[in-house]
Design a protein around this motif. Structure first.
Motif, PDB file in Angstrom:
ATOM      1  N   UNK A 415     -15.481 129.031  57.717  1.00 16.17           N
ATOM      2  CA  UNK A 415     -16.277 129.516  56.574  1.00 16.17           C
ATOM      3  C   UNK A 415     -17.692 129.873  57.018  1.00 16.17           C
ATOM      4  N   UNK A 416     -18.237 129.148  58.007  1.00 17.32           N
ATOM      5  CA  UNK A 416     -19.579 129.440  58.520  1.00 17.32           C
ATOM      6  C   UNK A 416     -19.596 130.801  59.201  1.00 17.32           C
ATOM      7  N   UNK A 417     -18.597 131.080  60.016  1.00 19.04           N
ATOM      8  CA  UNK A 417     -18.544 132.352  60.725  1.00 19.04           C
ATOM      9  C   UNK A 417     -18.351 133.520  59.748  1.00 19.04           C
ATOM     10  N   UNK A 418     -17.538 133.270  58.733  1.00 19.13           N
ATOM     11  CA  UNK A 418     -17.345 134.321  57.725  1.00 19.13           C
ATOM     12  C   UNK A 418     -18.653 134.606  56.990  1.00 19.13           C
ATOM     13  N   UNK A 419     -19.411 133.523  56.698  1.00 20.30           N
ATOM     14  CA  UNK A 419     -20.692 133.697  55.999  1.00 20.30           C
ATOM     15  C   UNK A 419     -21.689 134.456  56.875  1.00 20.30           C
ATOM     16  N   UNK A 420     -21.659 134.166  58.183  1.00 16.05           N
ATOM     17  CA  UNK A 420     -22.548 134.876  59.116  1.00 16.05           C
ATOM     18  C   UNK A 420     -22.194 136.350  59.140  1.00 16.05           C
ATOM     19  N   UNK A 453     -11.734 112.242  74.561  1.00 17.67           N
ATOM     20  CA  UNK A 453     -12.974 112.123  75.316  1.00 17.67           C
ATOM     21  C   UNK A 453     -13.756 113.424  75.421  1.00 17.67           C
ATOM     22  N   UNK A 454     -13.200 114.551  74.997  1.00 17.60           N
ATOM     23  CA  UNK A 454     -13.903 115.832  75.084  1.00 17.60           C
ATOM     24  C   UNK A 454     -14.563 116.238  73.756  1.00 17.60           C
ATOM     25  N   UNK A 455     -14.615 115.315  72.806  1.00 16.74           N
ATOM     26  CA  UNK A 455     -15.139 115.637  71.470  1.00 16.74           C
ATOM     27  C   UNK A 455     -16.573 116.152  71.523  1.00 16.74           C
ATOM     28  N   UNK A 456     -17.470 115.435  72.192  1.00 16.40           N
ATOM     29  CA  UNK A 456     -18.881 115.834  72.235  1.00 16.40           C
ATOM     30  C   UNK A 456     -19.074 117.113  73.034  1.00 16.40           C
ATOM     31  N   UNK A 457     -18.331 117.237  74.123  1.00 15.22           N
ATOM     32  CA  UNK A 457     -18.486 118.429  74.961  1.00 15.22           C
ATOM     33  C   UNK A 457     -18.047 119.685  74.227  1.00 15.22           C
ATOM     34  N   UNK A 458     -16.934 119.629  73.504  1.00 10.35           N
ATOM     35  CA  UNK A 458     -16.453 120.787  72.749  1.00 10.35           C
ATOM     36  C   UNK A 458     -17.452 121.147  71.654  1.00 10.35           C
ATOM     37  N   UNK A 459     -17.985 120.142  70.990  1.00  9.32           N
ATOM     38  CA  UNK A 459     -18.977 120.388  69.944  1.00  9.32           C
ATOM     39  C   UNK A 459     -20.223 121.051  70.519  1.00  9.32           C
ATOM     40  N   UNK A 460     -20.687 120.531  71.639  1.00 11.23           N
ATOM     41  CA  UNK A 460     -21.888 121.077  72.252  1.00 11.23           C
ATOM     42  C   UNK A 460     -21.685 122.526  72.694  1.00 11.23           C
ATOM     43  N   UNK A 461     -20.540 122.814  73.296  1.00 12.77           N
ATOM     44  CA  UNK A 461     -20.267 124.191  73.729  1.00 12.77           C
ATOM     45  C   UNK A 461     -20.168 125.125  72.528  1.00 12.77           C
ATOM     46  N   UNK A 462     -19.636 124.618  71.429  1.00 13.28           N
ATOM     47  CA  UNK A 462     -19.525 125.435  70.212  1.00 13.28           C
ATOM     48  C   UNK A 462     -20.900 125.744  69.632  1.00 13.28           C
ATOM     49  N   UNK A 464     -23.652 125.806  71.319  1.00 16.52           N
ATOM     50  CA  UNK A 464     -24.320 126.712  72.246  1.00 16.52           C
ATOM     51  C   UNK A 464     -23.893 128.157  72.014  1.00 16.52           C
ATOM     52  N   UNK A 465     -22.599 128.327  71.643  1.00 14.87           N
ATOM     53  CA  UNK A 465     -22.115 129.685  71.390  1.00 14.87           C
ATOM     54  C   UNK A 465     -22.768 130.303  70.149  1.00 14.87           C
ATOM     55  N   UNK A 466     -23.298 129.451  69.276  1.00 14.38           N
ATOM     56  CA  UNK A 466     -23.971 129.930  68.055  1.00 14.38           C
ATOM     57  C   UNK A 466     -25.492 130.022  68.224  1.00 14.38           C
ATOM     58  N   UNK A 467     -25.994 129.700  69.402  1.00 18.42           N
ATOM     59  CA  UNK A 467     -27.452 129.622  69.612  1.00 18.42           C
ATOM     60  C   UNK A 467     -28.152 130.943  69.333  1.00 18.42           C
ATOM     61  N   UNK A 468     -27.588 132.035  69.829  1.00 22.59           N
ATOM     62  CA  UNK A 468     -28.222 133.355  69.627  1.00 22.59           C
ATOM     63  C   UNK A 468     -28.228 133.718  68.156  1.00 22.59           C
TER      64      UNK A 468
END
Length: 626
Positions: A415-420, A453-462, A464-468
């Motif tokens: 829903x966030x991406x659709x709103x963007x 164990x990859x929960x935080x890493x996946x969140x962080x990478x996601x 980062x992909x929205x940073x711009x």
């Protein structure tokens, strides 16, 4: 196994055709499929002396092995019958009936010698069957035992060959002499004696230096030297009706002579209670697979015209068995890990805990099924395999966690991406709306269970992909002042850097945990190796003590019989054996340290995380194990 053992009838194991010995593939397949310890009883003797009848009785049957009723030998080669042991649970009683020695139809006495030797090599109890009495003629017919040092080698080195005869006692089976149709009284000088005393009296050496006397003494000396544990059974004629005697397998027990029936029952009872499982030097228990592989090696060697060497045969078997032990252990590890690891694990430590447990079990399985692993070649191979498999499980754990977390996050942020895409946040005050939506997604994501164990890493990478996109929304928001925008941008960078720092710290923790797991692997391998080596050393010491004890008894008997020179010759053998035992005990610590160092260096390549323990803590670890 259930369809093969117990076998309904015997099968030819070693075929003897055209004076050539070959292993029957079908019988070998039956034998090698049995993974239980084996009590192997082989019977040898002149043809037409009733060997097969005794073996049928041991199998609990009246028929099975061919009895025959003519002067023609029935059993050709070696026949095998595997039955459940009546007294020893989870043991198999293997009965080996051999073709009659001295068969005039064969015309090749060498063939008899090889049958005799194979029976010795394969059995844990060796029964020699003869007729009427143990006299000079009967002992002369045992000339095969005098040829054993020429037909069997204990060690492969030429130097050791000269010492083989002194070491045979450590490899040879227990000996039982069965005397059939015995008609004499068990008396010496008018005094009653037992059948065992009768045998020992027959084995007394004859005094004199004449070549004829020496030839007469040779089989006696060999039996006494090679078979320190001896037993004798005498049997009356089973039945005095010749017509019934020719078809003994059809005779009812009530028709047998009572004395013969009692003697046969005593013989069977003794074998069931006293015959030991087949064991190789060093206490290596023999199952069907091992016995079959040894048989193949022996027959192949004999067929090539060479002499079977026990040391080479066992080493050859060890290569096959150790390789199989590695595969068995690795398979157990894979099965248990797949069963016990609940993917994805929340931490690497959760997975490594299961790994340590499964690895320990796998190593125990390897230790149980392996032997004579020189320089721990196969143990190091297992360590390498388990380390690779562990890494595969770690990678799989990470992949499952990453894929699951990414799927959940994609669903929550749709829903966030659709709103963007619709420009919902490209309005005055849009940045705060965006942050509120993003925080809502993060909170919902954190509520998702079992992310791994990859929960935080996946969140962080996601994120980062929205940073711009986030920066664009921030910069175009007219409701914020430039100073506020700068502060928000700085806060975003600070938070991102902090999260990267946390991810890096998590990576470092996981690396440390992996190193600690490798250290545990190293320690467990050393502990189990030490335990196995100690057990092997103890078994070898037991063997040497048995050999020494048998020589002491034989020396005492020689002295009692007045053969002082022969008794003196045994001193050298016993002194050498005692010296070897003392040296082995003295070298115990240095030998263990040397073996540990060699093994540790090999593990350093496989377990780089254990180098600190190997390099710094090895001496302390060594002291701990002393």
């Amino acid at each position: 196994m259930a369809s093969v053992v117990p076998m309904e009838a015997p099968i030819c194991l070693v075929e003897n055709r055209d004076r050539k010995l070959t292993v029957n593939p079908k019988a070998l397949q039956i034998l090698t499929s049995i993974d239980k310890p084996m009590v192997v009883v082989a019977i040898v003797g002149l043809y037409r002396t009733g060997k097969s009848y005794l073996m049928n009785r041991l199998a609990g049957k009246n028929s099975g092995f061919a009895l025959g009723a003519t002067v023609q030998s029935e059993t050709k080669g070696i026949w095998m019958w595997c039955v459940l042991h009546p007294l020893k649970q989870d043991h198999i009683l293997v009965l080996l009936d051999t073709e009659g020695l001295g068969d005039v139809e064969k015309g090749d006495s060498m063939n008899d010698s090889w049958i005799f030797s194979l029976a010795i090599l394969l059995s844990s109890t060796f029964v020699y069957n003869s007729m009427n009495t143990i006299n000079h003629q009967a002992l002369e017919q045992m000339h095969y035992v005098t040829e054993l040092t020429e037909l069997i080698k204990i060690k492969s080195s030429p130097k050791a060959a000269r010492e083989d005869s002194a070491e045979f006692v450590g490899f040879f089976p227990d000996f039982v002499w069965a005397v059939r149709d015995f008609t004499l009284e068990l008396k010496i000088d008018g005094c009653p004696i037992t059948s065992d005393q009768y045998l020992e009296n027959a084995l007394k050496l004859i005094k004199g230096n004449h070549p004829k006397v020496e030839r007469s003494n040779l089989p006696r000396e060999c039996i006494r030297k090679f078979f320190p544990k001896r037993k004798c059974f005498i049997f009356d004629c089973p039945i005095y009706d010749k017509k019934l005697l020719t078809c003994l397998q059809n005779v009812q027990e009530s028709q047998l002579e009572p004395a013969f029936k009692s003697q046969t029952d005593n013989f069977c009872s003794y074998i069931f209670s006293n015959a030991k499982p087949k064991i190789l030097s060093g206490g290596i228990m023999v199952n069907g697979n091992r016995l079959g592989r040894l048989l193949e090696t022996y027959v192949k060697t004999i067929s090539s015209g060479d002499v079977p060497c026990l040391e080479n045969a066992v080493l050859s078997l060890a290569q096959i068995e150790n390789s199989a032990a590695v595969q068995k252990a690795a398979q157990h590890y894979m099965e248990q890990m797949a069963l016990k690891v609940d993917f994805p694990t929340e931490t690497l430590q959760d997975l490594l805990k299961v790994h340590t447990e499964c690895e320990k079990e796998a190593l125990s399985i390897f230790m149980k099924h392996s032997f004579k692993d020189e320089n721990q070649k196969f143990q190091k191979e297992l360590v390498q395999i388990l380390e690779t498999k562990k890494d595969d499980f770690i990678h799989k754990n990470e992949e499952i966690s990453t894929k699951y977390c990414q799927t959940q996050l994609d669903h929550l942020s749709q829903s966030l991406r659709e709103a963007i895409s619709k420009g919902t946040f490209s309005v005055s005050g849009g940045y705060n709306l965006y942050k509120k939506k993003k925080d809502e997604i993060i909170n919902n994501y954190r509520q998702v269970p079992r992310k791994g164990l990859k929960a935080d890493e996946v969140l962080q990478r996601s994120l980062q992909s929205l940073a711009v996109t986030e920066d664009s929304i921030l910069q175009t928001d007219q409701a914020l002042t430039e100073q506020e925008k700068a502060l928000q941008a700085e806060q975003f960078k600070r938070e991102a850097a902090e999260k990267e720092k946390l991810l890096l710290k998590q990576k470092q923790i996981e690396m440390q945990q992996n190193m600690e797991a490798q250290q545990r692997t190293f320690e467990e391998n050393i502990i189990q190796l030490k335990r196995k080596m100690e057990e092997e050393r103890y078994k070898i010491l037991e063997e040497q003590n048995r050999i020494l004890d048998s020589k002491l008894k034989e020396q005492k008997r020689l002295l009692e019989e007045g053969f002082h020179e022969k008794a003196e010759e045994m001193n050298t053998q016993m002194e050498n054996l005692q010296k070897q035992m003392r040296e082995a005990e003295d070298k115990k610590s240095s030998w263990w340290s040397s073996a540990l160092d060699i093994f540790s260096i090999g593990l350093m390549v496989v377990l780089p995380g254990a180098r600190e323990l190997i390099g710094v803590g090895l001496n302390a670890l060594n002291r701990f194990f002393k």
